[in-house]
Design a protein around this motif. Structure first.
Motif, PDB file in Angstrom:
ATOM      1  N   GLY A  12       0.826  -1.211   0.000  1.00 55.38           N
ATOM      2  CA  GLY A  12       0.000   0.000   0.000  1.00 55.38           C
ATOM      3  C   GLY A  12       0.855   1.253   0.000  1.00 55.38           C
ATOM      4  O   GLY A  12       1.454   1.604   1.029  1.00 55.38           O
ATOM      5  N   GLY A  14       0.161   4.499  -0.172  1.00 55.16           N
ATOM      6  CA  GLY A  14      -0.732   5.648  -0.047  1.00 55.16           C
ATOM      7  C   GLY A  14      -0.198   6.688   0.913  1.00 55.16           C
ATOM      8  O   GLY A  14       1.009   6.865   1.081  1.00 55.16           O
ATOM      9  N   ALA A  36       3.937  -3.742  -2.817  1.00 54.29           N
ATOM     10  CA  ALA A  36       2.771  -4.235  -3.560  1.00 54.29           C
ATOM     11  C   ALA A  36       1.817  -3.069  -3.709  1.00 54.29           C
ATOM     12  O   ALA A  36       1.529  -2.377  -2.725  1.00 54.29           O
ATOM     13  CB  ALA A  36       2.088  -5.370  -2.805  1.00 54.29           C
ATOM     14  N   HIS A  79      -6.587  -4.945   6.181  1.00 51.88           N
ATOM     15  CA  HIS A  79      -5.447  -5.307   7.034  1.00 51.88           C
ATOM     16  C   HIS A  79      -5.390  -6.803   7.332  1.00 51.88           C
ATOM     17  O   HIS A  79      -4.319  -7.418   7.254  1.00 51.88           O
ATOM     18  CB  HIS A  79      -5.496  -4.529   8.356  1.00 51.88           C
ATOM     19  CG  HIS A  79      -5.112  -3.083   8.219  1.00 51.88           C
ATOM     20  ND1 HIS A  79      -5.076  -2.211   9.276  1.00 51.88           N
ATOM     21  CD2 HIS A  79      -4.743  -2.343   7.147  1.00 51.88           C
ATOM     22  CE1 HIS A  79      -4.706  -1.011   8.868  1.00 51.88           C
ATOM     23  NE2 HIS A  79      -4.512  -1.067   7.574  1.00 51.88           N
ATOM     24  N   HIS A 183      -5.458   6.370  18.116  1.00 50.67           N
ATOM     25  CA  HIS A 183      -4.208   7.006  18.555  1.00 50.67           C
ATOM     26  C   HIS A 183      -4.318   7.398  20.034  1.00 50.67           C
ATOM     27  O   HIS A 183      -3.417   7.168  20.839  1.00 50.67           O
ATOM     28  CB  HIS A 183      -3.963   8.320  17.789  1.00 50.67           C
ATOM     29  CG  HIS A 183      -3.436   8.172  16.400  1.00 50.67           C
ATOM     30  ND1 HIS A 183      -2.227   7.613  16.124  1.00 50.67           N
ATOM     31  CD2 HIS A 183      -3.931   8.592  15.202  1.00 50.67           C
ATOM     32  CE1 HIS A 183      -1.995   7.677  14.811  1.00 50.67           C
ATOM     33  NE2 HIS A 183      -3.016   8.257  14.234  1.00 50.67           N
ATOM     34  N   THR A 282      -0.698  10.695  -2.234  1.00 53.47           N
ATOM     35  CA  THR A 282      -0.051   9.391  -2.092  1.00 53.47           C
ATOM     36  C   THR A 282       1.300   9.355  -2.793  1.00 53.47           C
ATOM     37  O   THR A 282       1.677  10.294  -3.496  1.00 53.47           O
ATOM     38  CB  THR A 282      -0.969   8.276  -2.655  1.00 53.47           C
ATOM     39  OG1 THR A 282      -1.166   8.537  -4.041  1.00 53.47           O
ATOM     40  CG2 THR A 282      -2.308   8.257  -1.966  1.00 53.47           C
TER      41      THR A 282
HETATM   42  N1  LIG Z   1      -0.049   6.297  11.246  1.00 55.10           N
HETATM   43  C1  LIG Z   1      -0.433   7.316  10.487  1.00 55.10           C
HETATM   44  O1  LIG Z   1       0.039   8.446  10.624  1.00 55.10           O
HETATM   45  C2  LIG Z   1      -1.447   7.077   9.408  1.00 55.10           C
HETATM   46  C3  LIG Z   1      -1.805   8.118   8.547  1.00 55.10           C
HETATM   47  C4  LIG Z   1      -2.692   7.847   7.531  1.00 55.10           C
HETATM   48  C5  LIG Z   1      -3.242   6.573   7.421  1.00 55.10           C
HETATM   49  N2  LIG Z   1      -2.900   5.608   8.307  1.00 55.10           N
HETATM   50  C6  LIG Z   1      -3.450   4.240   8.194  1.00 55.10           C
HETATM   51  O2  LIG Z   1      -2.923   3.643   7.025  1.00 55.10           O
HETATM   52  C7  LIG Z   1      -3.915   2.862   6.368  1.00 55.10           C
HETATM   53  C8  LIG Z   1      -4.061   3.397   4.947  1.00 55.10           C
HETATM   54  O3  LIG Z   1      -4.622   4.713   4.995  1.00 55.10           O
HETATM   55  P1  LIG Z   1      -4.200   5.818   3.947  1.00 55.10           P
HETATM   56  O4  LIG Z   1      -4.767   7.099   4.420  1.00 55.10           O
HETATM   57  O5  LIG Z   1      -2.742   5.721   3.667  1.00 55.10           O
HETATM   58  O6  LIG Z   1      -5.022   5.344   2.676  1.00 55.10           O
HETATM   59  P2  LIG Z   1      -4.619   5.583   1.158  1.00 55.10           P
HETATM   60  O7  LIG Z   1      -5.858   5.334   0.378  1.00 55.10           O
HETATM   61  O8  LIG Z   1      -3.903   6.872   0.970  1.00 55.10           O
HETATM   62  O9  LIG Z   1      -3.571   4.416   0.876  1.00 55.10           O
HETATM   63  C9  LIG Z   1      -3.927   3.080   0.783  1.00 55.10           C
HETATM   64  C10 LIG Z   1      -3.110   2.493  -0.346  1.00 55.10           C
HETATM   65  O10 LIG Z   1      -3.374   1.098  -0.402  1.00 55.10           O
HETATM   66  C11 LIG Z   1      -3.387   0.745  -1.779  1.00 55.10           C
HETATM   67  N3  LIG Z   1      -4.097  -0.513  -1.949  1.00 55.10           N
HETATM   68  C12 LIG Z   1      -5.433  -0.729  -2.030  1.00 55.10           C
HETATM   69  N4  LIG Z   1      -5.661  -2.041  -2.224  1.00 55.10           N
HETATM   70  C13 LIG Z   1      -4.460  -2.659  -2.254  1.00 55.10           C
HETATM   71  C14 LIG Z   1      -4.048  -4.000  -2.434  1.00 55.10           C
HETATM   72  N5  LIG Z   1      -4.919  -4.976  -2.605  1.00 55.10           N
HETATM   73  N6  LIG Z   1      -2.726  -4.252  -2.407  1.00 55.10           N
HETATM   74  C15 LIG Z   1      -1.806  -3.281  -2.210  1.00 55.10           C
HETATM   75  N7  LIG Z   1      -2.135  -1.993  -2.057  1.00 55.10           N
HETATM   76  C16 LIG Z   1      -3.455  -1.687  -2.073  1.00 55.10           C
HETATM   77  C17 LIG Z   1      -4.066   1.901  -2.469  1.00 55.10           C
HETATM   78  O11 LIG Z   1      -3.758   1.923  -3.862  1.00 55.10           O
HETATM   79  C18 LIG Z   1      -3.467   3.076  -1.729  1.00 55.10           C
HETATM   80  O12 LIG Z   1      -2.285   3.544  -2.336  1.00 55.10           O
HETATM   81  C19 LIG Z   1      -5.173   2.990   7.196  1.00 55.10           C
HETATM   82  O13 LIG Z   1      -5.334   1.843   7.983  1.00 55.10           O
HETATM   83  C20 LIG Z   1      -4.942   4.221   8.057  1.00 55.10           C
HETATM   84  O14 LIG Z   1      -5.539   4.123   9.345  1.00 55.10           O
HETATM   85  C21 LIG Z   1      -2.007   5.839   9.274  1.00 55.10           C
END
Ligand SMILES: NC(=O)c1ccc[n+]([C@@H]2O[C@H](COP(=O)([O-])OP(=O)(O)OC[C@H]3O[C@@H](n4cnc5c(N)ncnc54)[C@H](O)[C@@H]3O)[C@@H](O)[C@H]2O)c1
Length: 390
Positions: A12, A14, A36, A79, A183, A282
């Protein structure tokens, strides 16, 4: 060798990956070797920048012999599948918070970690922030007597940042509890010893255009006698970072000219355009976070002990004792989230689990669900899946 960098794969690419990437890039204990991602542009961008392999599926990433550990940063609802595939491929896992949306999924993930003998770490969450660890140490040292009460609150515009549709549906893990509350729960549990016993809470879902919980207040009590209040609003106009020396969540100074930007950017957007706007933040499209000069944080937190009150700040902990007031600094590194790399490296190379294991993440998730259940029923909810930090 125990000093070799951990060969890390990422599932992921993102927003979460963008926020943690500076810590991976700055730290010689980690090497990004594979990823991936469903979108080809992301895979190509990853290979161009890091020289590793871009896989189309998490299963292929989990089977890659170059990879020792996988950072799962896909949306919450994926997840469980991605973590279990990674663990069964023999990889240690760092999964971004929350561990999952359902307790049943979290149970399966914890069981897979036990069965495979691979570590499962849940993070980054703000419980990794250095001032939280420092306050925890101070409390545990006993210097200030018993911990009696913790107050954590945070007012943000979270609900008005660009979202995919499911991020606004509670049953799919949308709303502030699973993304933001987790958090605060993780931080407060760490300060209070982890073993929460009961939750009484109210939630607010005040915007019919974004029909999910955007706010809550919860009263939580802990074994040992301490209790805590946790308050969060993602509808806020007031920004509680003003009370954090004007430092934002990611450790960078806030710019007054950005006031109101989140809401302004959504005006006139339909759901598809909003989801597209989210992808501009992203990997391969968005910019890295602004340079952090202080620690990351999650809003004001105050811990009251018998002989001192501790205020967590983006630079450390301010101690208000009986007769003296002093500041204990938590030294700031070149980039945030070093503590997350510490946890990953120690788990993979030294077989040492951090506080934030799968079982810990499950216990924090139980509190999220208890907040929703208590708000719906109007009654306190007893907790049964709690644990202390390892
Ligand atoms: N710790 C932090 O500061 C923080 C900040 C943002 C998000 N998060 C967490 O991270 C997770 C993702 O959130 P986000 O905001 O980054 O979402 P996002 O949509 O920006 O990113 C998710 C990514 O996963 C990819 N994806 C989707 N299906 C997939 C698959 N089958 N295989 C591989 N990649 C795949 C998407 O293309 C995308 O790039 C969430 O669980 C969120 O709670 C944490």
């Amino acid at each position: 060798m125990t000093s070799d960098p951990v060969r890390l794969g990422v599932a992921g690419l993102g927003r979460a990956f963008m926020l943690t990437l500076p810590a991976f890039q700055a730290d010689p204990r980690v090497r990004l070797v594979a990823a991936a991602a469903p979108r080809e542009e992301s895979r190509t961008a990853f290979e161009a920048e890091f020289g590793g392999t871009g896989h189309a599926t998490v299963e292929a990433l989990a089977a890659d012999p170059q990879v020792e550990a996988i950072y799962v940063a896909t949306p919450h609802q994926m997840h469980a599948d991605h973590v279990i595939a990674s663990l069964e491929g023999g990889k240690h896992v760092l999964v971004d918070k929350p561990i999952s949306v359902s307790i049943e999924d979290a149970d399966r993930m914890v069981a897979a970690s036990r069965k495979t003998g691979c570590h499962l770490i849940v993070g980054p969450s703000h419980s990794f922030d250095a001032p939280v660890a420092l306050a925890r140490q101070m409390i545990e040292s006993g210097e200030f007597g018993n911990l009696r009460m913790v107050q954590a609150f945070n007012y943000t515009d979270f609900l008005y940042r660009p979202r995919r549709p499911e991020e606004l549906r509670t049953e799919e893990g949308g709303g502030v509890l699973f993304s933001q509350g987790i958090h605060q729960i993780d931080m407060v549990r760490l300060l209070c010893g982890g073993q929460a016993s009961q939750v009484f809470a109210m939630t607010g879902a005040w915007d019919p255009e974004r029909p999910t919980e955007g706010a809550y207040s919860a009263l939580v009590n802990f074994e040992g006698g301490a209790f805590a209040t946790l308050t969060y609003s993602g509808y806020a106009h007031f920004d509680s970072d003003i009370w954090m020396d004007n430092i934002g969540e990611l450790g960078a100074a806030k710019n007054a000219a950005d006031y109101g930007r989140a809401r302004a950017a959504l005006v006139g957007l339909d759901a598809d355009s909003e989801a597209r706007l989210k992808t501009t933040r992203t990997f391969g499209q968005g910019a890295l976070p602004a340079h952090a000069t202080r620690h990351e944080h999650f809003g004001p937190v105050i811990a009251l002990c018998d002989r001192a009150d501790l205020r967590l700040t983006p630079g450390g902990v301010e101690v208000f004792g009986d007769t003296e007031r002093r500041f204990v600094e938590a030294p700031v590194g070149p980039v945030p989230r070093k503590e997350v790399v510490d946890a990953l490296f120690d788990a993979v190379r030294l077989d040492r689990a951090p506080a934030q294991t799968g079982a810990w993440g499950l216990a924090s998730l139980e509190v999220c669900h208890a907040i929703l259940t208590s708000a719906e029923s109007g009654t306190p909810v007893a907790l049964t899946r709690q644990c202390g930090p390892t």
